[in-house]
Design an enzyme around this catalytic site. Structure first.
Site, PDB file in Angstrom:
ATOM      1  N   SER A  76       0.879  -1.211  -0.144  1.00 20.05           N
ATOM      2  CA  SER A  76      -0.085   0.163  -0.087  1.00 20.05           C
ATOM      3  C   SER A  76       0.732   1.379   0.040  1.00 20.05           C
ATOM      4  CB  SER A  76      -1.208  -0.229   1.053  1.00 20.05           C
ATOM      5  OG  SER A  76      -1.881   0.894   0.918  1.00 20.05           O
ATOM      6  N   ASP A 134     -10.207  -4.119  -4.815  1.00 17.84           N
ATOM      7  CA  ASP A 134      -9.628  -3.423  -3.623  1.00 17.84           C
ATOM      8  C   ASP A 134     -10.648  -2.417  -3.161  1.00 17.84           C
ATOM      9  OD1 ASP A 134      -7.918  -1.607  -2.087  1.00 17.84           O
ATOM     10  OD2 ASP A 134      -6.394  -2.679  -2.943  1.00 17.84           O
ATOM     11  N   HIS A 187      -7.780  -5.539  -0.191  1.00 22.97           N
ATOM     12  CA  HIS A 187      -6.423  -4.909   0.036  1.00 22.97           C
ATOM     13  C   HIS A 187      -5.403  -5.381   0.755  1.00 22.97           C
ATOM     14  CE1 HIS A 187      -4.193  -1.163  -0.237  1.00 22.97           C
ATOM     15  NE2 HIS A 187      -4.032  -0.972   0.855  1.00 22.97           N
TER      16      HIS A 187
END
Ligand SMILES: *[C@@H]1O[C@H](CO)[C@@H](O)[C@H](O)[C@H]1NC(C)=O
Ligand SMILES: *[C@@H]1O[C@H](CO)[C@@H](O)[C@H](O)[C@H]1NC(C)=O
Length: 340
Positions: free
Chosen positions: A129, A211, A248
């Site tokens: 991320s 996501d 995610h």
């Protein structure tokens, strides 16, 4: 009067001009000053075994928003990279990667220099991320590390931020780095205009169309937040089909992610090789080599991040850009006002 429309048209034109950021200036060719004391940056770098300044085959793990390095990777790439023969090291910019991502990047620059000089070799980097975004920021603005990073394996990086971060700031829930990760922020504008949206080291980006944190990711094109020009970009659904549901956190921990990551880390080119993963690897559950406990912890990763995010510091505006980045984002607004 004829002049009135003319004047107002001029004002419109001028305000459009001043509000439009400069396009693509050259990428910086020397490092700006590091603002955080080295002793502080050093405290944010740990390795599974031994001192960061004396490592053999280190790999640097950079966490995402809301977690420490340990929280992000203990259930996944700490054991997985160990299995591949690396000595995993990670940074934990406090608190939980929630503050200024420009400072988070200073931890990356320091970690790369430390691990490189301690091991005598280029350092592979694995990110989740915001970690991928912060590494790309560091590579863009701190040229001294470009020759010291072996490759970047980025799981669900948000190089273009996310259109969903706007919700958090609307409700007053945004930490500094969350403001910066809002699509269209000054921070992301500076990265783009400084040439940060193209490969700087061999790079693999793995991401999921569904996501729930980072979007857009569904176009399978350069519009996707995780997509970087001239890189190996892998949108899972392109291979596994539209019914493949990975979130995610799963983008970091799934069996499919393990196969792509393993290919990227082992390849001669520095990027994942298409022939080394495919339909047969389309399993969304946690990577097979992990223990039952690790798989269970991997499943709870997003809850840990959400808890830290909710409990962490919030701010009312986007942090000011450092001097070195401002010229790449003129016309954009941060806490101190419009960047001139
Ligand atoms: C993080 O940011 C907040 C708000 O700007 C500040 O009060 C805090 O000291 C910062 N924490 C660290 C570790 O820098
Ligand atoms: C995915 O892998 C798990 C083991 O990690 C296994 O139990 C499951 O059957 C696999 N699913 C598919 C669709 O292959």
């Amino acid at each position: 009067m004829k002049t009135i429309p003319f004047v107002s048209a001029l004002i419109v034109v001028l305000s459009v001009v001043t509000a439009t950021p400069l396009l693509s200036l050259p990428r910086p060719s020397s490092d700006p000053p590091i603002t955080t004391p080295k002793s502080v940056l050093d405290r944010g770098l740990e390795c599974q075994t031994g001192s960061p300044s004396r490592q053999t085959r280190p790999i640097l793990l950079v966490p995402g928003t809301g977690v420490t390095g340990q929280q992000s990777f203990a259930s996944n790439w700490i054991p997985l990279s160990t299995l591949l023969g690396y000595s995993p090291c990670w940074i934990s910019p406090p608190p939980f990667m929630l503050n200024d991502s420009q400072i988070n990047s200073e931890y990356i620059v320091n970690a790369v220099h430390t691990l490189y000089s301690g091991s005598g070799g280029k350092v592979p980097v694995v990110t989740w991320s915001q970690g991928g975004l912060a590494v790309q920021w560091a590579l863009t603005f701190f040229p001294s590390i470009r020759g010291k990073v072996d490759r970047l394996m980025a799981f669900a990086p948000d190089y273009k931020g996310t259109v969903e971060a706007g919700l958090l700031s609307t409700f007053g829930l945004a930490a500094e780095s969350v403001w910066q990760q809002q699509a269209g922020s000054a921070f992301l504008t500076a990265l783009k205009n400084a040439g940060g949206l193209t490969r700087i080291v061999p790079t693999t980006n793995l991401y999921s169309s569904v996501d729930e944190i980072v979007q857009p990711q569904f176009t399978n094109s350069p519009v996707d937040s995780s997509y970087l020009d001239n890189s190996m970009n892998v949108q899972m659904q392109q291979i596994c089909g539209g019914g493949f549901i990975v979130d995610h956190a799963g983008s970091l921990t799934s069996q499919f992610s393990w196969m792509v990551g393993r290919s990227a880390l082992g390849s001669k080119t520095g990027e994942a090789v298409s022939g080394e993963f495919g339909k047969q690897d389309c399993n969304a559950t946690a990577a097979e080599p992990l223990s039952a406990q690790q798989k269970s912890d991997a499943g709870g990763l997003l809850l840990v991040a959400a808890g830290n995010l909710l409990g962490g510091p919030k701010v009312k505006c986007e942090p000011d850009l450092m001097e070195y980045a401002r010229k790449y984002a003129t016309g954009m607004k941060t806490c101190s006002g419009v960047i001139m």
